[in-house]
Design a protein around this motif. Structure first.
Motif, mmCIF file in Angstrom:
data_model
loop_
_atom_site.group_PDB
_atom_site.id
_atom_site.type_symbol
_atom_site.label_atom_id
_atom_site.label_comp_id
_atom_site.label_asym_id
_atom_site.label_seq_id
_atom_site.Cartn_x
_atom_site.Cartn_y
_atom_site.Cartn_z
ATOM 1 N N UNK A 103 1.311 18.469 14.833
ATOM 2 C CA UNK A 103 -0.017 17.881 14.696
ATOM 3 C C UNK A 103 0.052 16.571 13.919
ATOM 4 N N UNK A 104 -0.746 15.593 14.324
ATOM 5 C CA UNK A 104 -0.821 14.334 13.594
ATOM 6 C C UNK A 104 -1.266 14.604 12.160
ATOM 7 N N UNK A 105 -0.584 13.965 11.211
ATOM 8 C CA UNK A 105 -0.880 14.155 9.781
ATOM 9 C C UNK A 105 -0.703 15.590 9.324
ATOM 10 N N UNK A 106 0.135 16.335 10.039
ATOM 11 C CA UNK A 106 0.278 17.762 9.750
ATOM 12 C C UNK A 106 0.711 18.056 8.328
ATOM 13 N N UNK A 120 0.841 -1.191 0.000
ATOM 14 C CA UNK A 120 0.000 0.000 0.000
ATOM 15 C C UNK A 120 0.873 1.235 0.000
ATOM 16 N N UNK A 121 0.453 2.234 -0.739
ATOM 17 C CA UNK A 121 1.184 3.488 -0.820
ATOM 18 C C UNK A 121 1.244 4.148 0.549
ATOM 19 N N UNK A 122 2.412 4.669 0.904
ATOM 20 C CA UNK A 122 2.578 5.337 2.198
ATOM 21 C C UNK A 122 2.053 6.772 2.194
ATOM 22 N N UNK A 123 1.630 7.262 1.030
ATOM 23 C CA UNK A 123 1.045 8.603 0.918
ATOM 24 C C UNK A 123 -0.393 8.549 1.425
ATOM 25 N N UNK A 137 -4.960 6.229 8.215
ATOM 26 C CA UNK A 137 -4.482 6.874 9.442
ATOM 27 C C UNK A 137 -5.337 8.079 9.821
ATOM 28 N N UNK A 138 -6.653 7.936 9.618
ATOM 29 C CA UNK A 138 -7.574 8.990 10.015
ATOM 30 C C UNK A 138 -7.777 10.078 8.985
ATOM 31 N N UNK A 139 -7.148 9.946 7.822
ATOM 32 C CA UNK A 139 -7.326 10.929 6.749
ATOM 33 C C UNK A 139 -8.188 10.334 5.647
ATOM 34 N N UNK A 140 -9.138 11.096 5.105
ATOM 35 C CA UNK A 140 -9.840 10.636 3.902
ATOM 36 C C UNK A 140 -8.942 10.823 2.690
ATOM 37 N N UNK A 141 -9.219 10.079 1.633
ATOM 38 C CA UNK A 141 -8.513 10.287 0.374
ATOM 39 C C UNK A 141 -8.844 11.695 -0.130
ATOM 40 N N UNK A 142 -7.806 12.423 -0.540
ATOM 41 C CA UNK A 142 -8.017 13.798 -0.969
ATOM 42 C C UNK A 142 -8.717 13.809 -2.333
ATOM 43 N N UNK A 143 -9.767 14.622 -2.509
ATOM 44 C CA UNK A 143 -10.496 14.654 -3.785
ATOM 45 C C UNK A 143 -9.601 15.052 -4.954
#
Length: 322
Positions: free
Chosen positions: A283-286, A228-231, A238-244
């Protein structure tokens, strides 16, 4: 401000250019001026997002060649694995995707302690496409080492990357370790990394690899494992949605570089690139949140008025046979 783009002449790349809106004529020619000077936006539409803590960042319109906004764009910082964009721009066009390499001990020699790896094993056979998926998805330094060995060796590849950077007009970059592993004197900048991403996106293979969220990778006994891509912006993890509209490009992390990211997205006929280096917020995922905020701002602002930061000059194209 001018950014150089390397234009692939292959038919596959031209097909990608047509699909993404990048074109030879949409990358104007011009000289590279000095770094922009920051100024206050003239209207609310140009007000930058709050909470930007990165030591350096840039957001650019890859279609028109306009840098929409930037902060310390030429500050020289450790790039971590975002430097793999330059590695790919330099090496990827040289070897057919189906070419097979049986990995030797020499291919993997010198892999840095604690390196990110995809699981390349001595004696096992891999296609070039397998290796590039290892580079882009898992940021595999082991895959970089094998490809660099195929390209004439580690030092020769570093020298060639340096030459590629200079040819593209990326003057802030010094290459010491082609995989982005921390090395004394190795630096790049938000400006240069945006150059490399924009150059890469004109290559159909680069664009496909950097946009791939998951893929099969060879394992023992003819089996495969799912990587899986680490991006996190690309995958949605990791709590982030896929960016549109996300289409890549590359993230990185080392203890010296902190978190680094070059993110490209396409919406409503526009392709933007946001490069974010070493956020300080903690911040997490900053790094992903700051890149996402810059992309959101850019998509809302693109086509309106003047650019922020004195950065409204077009990028220029350097055509190369590489």
């Amino acid at each position: 401000m001018a950014i150089d783009a390397l234009v692939s002449k292959k038919a596959g790349a031209l097909a990608l250019i047509a699909a993404t809106g990048l074109s030879l004529t949409s990358i104007p020619a011009g000289a590279r001026p000095a770094a922009p000077t920051a100024r206050q936006p003239a209207a609310a539409a140009h007000r930058l997002p709050g909470g930007l803590s990165a030591l350096a960042w840039m957001v650019a319109d890859a279609d028109t060649g306009k840098v929409l906004a930037s902060h310390n764009p030429h500050r020289r910082l450790a790039p971590a694995s975002t430097l793999k964009t330059l590695f790919a721009v330099t090496v990827l066009p040289k070897f057919p995707a189906g070419h097979v390499r049986q990995v030797s001990a020499a291919d993997l020699a010198g892999l840095g302690p604690g390196s990110s790896v995809v699981g390349v094993r001595q004696g096992r056979r891999y296609t070039v496409a397998d290796l590039w998926r290892g580079v882009f998805l898992r940021s595999g330094n082991d895959a970089v080492h094998v490809l660099a060995s195929m390209n004439g060796g580690w030092s020769a590849t570093a020298r060639e990357m340096q030459q590629t950077a200079r040819r593209l007009g990326a003057r802030d970059t010094t290459v010491k370790s082609p995989d982005g592993y921390d090395a004394p004197g190795q630096v790049s900048s938000a400006f240069d990394l945006t150059v490399f991403a924009r150059a890469g996106l004109t290559n159909a293979d680069f664009a496909r690899y950097c946009a791939t969220p998951r893929a099969a990778f060879p394992a023992a006994g003819g089996a495969t494992v799912q990587i899986e891509n680490t991006n996190r912006m690309l995958v949605g993890s990791h709590g982030l949605p896929r960016y549109p509209g996300i289409i890549g490009v590359k993230n990185g992390y080392t203890s010296k570089a902190g978190n680094t990211l070059v993110a490209a997205a396409r919406r409503n006929g526009h392709t933007l690139i946001a490069t974010v280096l070493n956020p300080q917020s903690g911040e997490a995922n900053g790094v992903y949140k700051e890149a996402g905020a810059l992309l959101d701002w850019g998509f809302n602002d693109v086509g309106r008025g003047e650019a922020v930061g004195g950065a409204g000059r077009p990028m220029r194209s350097v055509r190369s046979g590489a």
